[in-house]
Design an enzyme around this catalytic site. Structure first.
Site, PDB file in Angstrom:
ATOM      1  N   TYR A 190     -13.414   7.506 -12.771  1.00  0.00           N
ATOM      2  CA  TYR A 190     -13.875   6.372 -12.047  1.00  0.00           C
ATOM      3  C   TYR A 190     -14.596   5.196 -13.159  1.00  0.00           C
ATOM      4  O   TYR A 190     -13.978   3.984 -12.898  1.00  0.00           O
ATOM      5  CB  TYR A 190     -14.560   6.582 -10.749  1.00  0.00           C
ATOM      6  CG  TYR A 190     -14.723   5.624  -9.662  1.00  0.00           C
ATOM      7  CD1 TYR A 190     -13.420   5.361  -8.813  1.00  0.00           C
ATOM      8  CD2 TYR A 190     -15.760   4.854  -9.450  1.00  0.00           C
ATOM      9  CE1 TYR A 190     -13.713   4.136  -8.166  1.00  0.00           C
ATOM     10  CE2 TYR A 190     -15.811   3.768  -8.718  1.00  0.00           C
ATOM     11  CZ  TYR A 190     -14.732   3.658  -8.004  1.00  0.00           C
ATOM     12  OH  TYR A 190     -14.779   2.383  -6.923  1.00  0.00           O
ATOM     13  N   LYS A 195     -13.237   1.410 -13.767  1.00  0.00           N
ATOM     14  CA  LYS A 195     -13.637   0.178 -13.380  1.00  0.00           C
ATOM     15  C   LYS A 195     -14.081  -0.642 -14.387  1.00  0.00           C
ATOM     16  O   LYS A 195     -13.898  -1.847 -14.141  1.00  0.00           O
ATOM     17  CB  LYS A 195     -14.688   0.559 -12.282  1.00  0.00           C
ATOM     18  CG  LYS A 195     -14.204   1.255 -11.030  1.00  0.00           C
ATOM     19  CD  LYS A 195     -13.112   0.084 -10.167  1.00  0.00           C
ATOM     20  CE  LYS A 195     -12.629   0.869  -8.909  1.00  0.00           C
ATOM     21  NZ  LYS A 195     -11.549  -0.145  -8.462  1.00  0.00           N
ATOM     22  N   ASP A 212       0.916  -1.277   0.088  1.00  0.00           N
ATOM     23  CA  ASP A 212       0.088   0.028  -0.106  1.00  0.00           C
ATOM     24  C   ASP A 212       0.994   1.361   0.051  1.00  0.00           C
ATOM     25  O   ASP A 212       2.035   0.969   0.470  1.00  0.00           O
ATOM     26  CB  ASP A 212      -0.998  -0.198   1.156  1.00  0.00           C
ATOM     27  CG  ASP A 212      -2.245   0.942   0.995  1.00  0.00           C
ATOM     28  OD1 ASP A 212      -3.304   0.251   0.734  1.00  0.00           O
ATOM     29  OD2 ASP A 212      -2.101   1.979   1.216  1.00  0.00           O
ATOM     30  N   ASP A 260       3.808   2.559  -4.346  1.00  0.00           N
ATOM     31  CA  ASP A 260       2.750   3.190  -5.090  1.00  0.00           C
ATOM     32  C   ASP A 260       2.442   2.525  -6.270  1.00  0.00           C
ATOM     33  O   ASP A 260       3.164   2.480  -7.289  1.00  0.00           O
ATOM     34  CB  ASP A 260       3.275   4.457  -5.607  1.00  0.00           C
ATOM     35  CG  ASP A 260       2.323   5.492  -6.135  1.00  0.00           C
ATOM     36  OD1 ASP A 260       1.415   4.996  -6.899  1.00  0.00           O
ATOM     37  OD2 ASP A 260       2.642   6.817  -6.303  1.00  0.00           O
TER      38      ASP A 260
END
Ligand SMILES: NC(=O)c1ccc[n+]([C@@H]2O[C@H](COP(=O)([O-])OP(=O)(O)OC[C@H]3O[C@@H](n4cnc5c(N)ncnc54)[C@H](O)[C@@H]3O)[C@@H](O)[C@H]2O)c1
Length: 255
Positions: free
Chosen positions: A161, A165, A43, A69
């Site tokens: 977004y 996705k 993370d 990252d």
């Protein structure tokens, strides 16, 4: 919220949880650890990652941590190499890292677009590209990508977004076709509205919530643990013949 777990379901398996420091990713990492996996959490958020690893060991599991990252290819490659150095292999990849924020389309600048698409979609590509050769060598592996109801159903003011996705789902399907012959399964999970840091601003918005809750037949917002079970199912031997699906976990929102 407590959920039953299946002891030893992932015994001797190595699971890499990318974006596992908090929210849905943490719930998945904890679940995998409770069920016997050796978990590596990767993370960008070091303090939250340390807390998640602590929670996992309180539950009797084991987790190592790597700062990474996902937008940076070199960091991604180093992270995967580190996981393989520690444990010799990766049996399960959970790609959970994701970001998003709302903005009207005409006010969506390139920075916003790149931040979202690079984290949600390019990161999934980079991490899978680093992990898959190790799985091919062993002719086994489970890839689970975090998609969304937004992979299918567009929400206004979320263009980057939604697009990222939808891309994650098609990436999962492509890998299902291409890697199936190597004994590798690739699937995606599509959460609806889940209570996490990502959705905190929406959950505080009473007008939005009144409207949204009516859209969910089960009448409640999901919790991260609602996703951990379905996601770990896709990584488990019970899903050995499940390949290329997007499993929506949304209380029936898309029904
Ligand atoms: N919460 C929801 O309602 C919901 C619904 C559908 C899909 N999702 C997806 O589930 C995933 C997890 O979301 P969440 O709600 O738990 O959010 P969250 O913000 O609680 O967790 C996201 C995690 O990704 C990590 N991350 C972000 N950018 C990163 C980067 N560049 N490199 C490495 N790690 C990075 C964060 O540090 C964090 O630990 C995301 O992919 C999100 O799009 C969430």
């Amino acid at each position: 919220m407590s959920r039953d777990f299946i002891p030893d379901r992932f015994r001797d398996q190595v699971a890499l949880g990318v974006g596992g420091a908090q929210g849905i990713g943490k719930a998945i990492a904890v679940r995998l650890g409770r069920e016997g996996a050796r978990v590596v959490i990767a993370d960008i958020d070091r303090p939250m990652m340390a807390r998640a690893a602590g929670e996992l060991s309180d539950e009797g599991g084991r987790a190592r941590q790597v700062l990474c990252d996902v937008r940076k290819p070199r960091q991604v490659n180093r992270m995967v190499e580190q996981a393989v150095r520690w444990h010799g292999r990766v049996d399960v990849l959970m790609y959970i890292a994701g970001v998003g924020k709302t903005a009207p389309f005409t006010r969506t600048d390139e920075r916003h677009w790149d931040w979202t698409v690079d984290t949600n979609l390019k990161g999934a590509f980079l991490v899978a590209r680093a992990v898959v050769p190790h799985m091919i060598k062993r002719r086994r592996g489970k890839l689970v990508f975090m998609a969304s109801t937004n992979s299918w159903d567009a929400e206004a003011e979320l263009a980057p977004y939604n697009a990222s996705k939808a891309g994650v789902f098609l990436l999962a399907k492509t890998l299902a076709r291409e890697l199936g012959p190597y004994g590798i399964n690739s699937n995606a999970v599509g959460p609806g509205l889940i209570r996490t840091r990502l959705t905190a601003p929406l959950l505080k918005d009473r007008k939005f919530m009144r409207k949204y809750q009516n859209l969910i037949p089960l009448g409640r917002v999901g919790e991260p643990e609602d996703i951990a079970g379905p996601a770990t199912f896709l990584a488990s031997p019970d899903a050995d013949y499940v390949n290329g699906v997007l499993l929506f976990v949304d209380g029936g929102q898309l029904a």
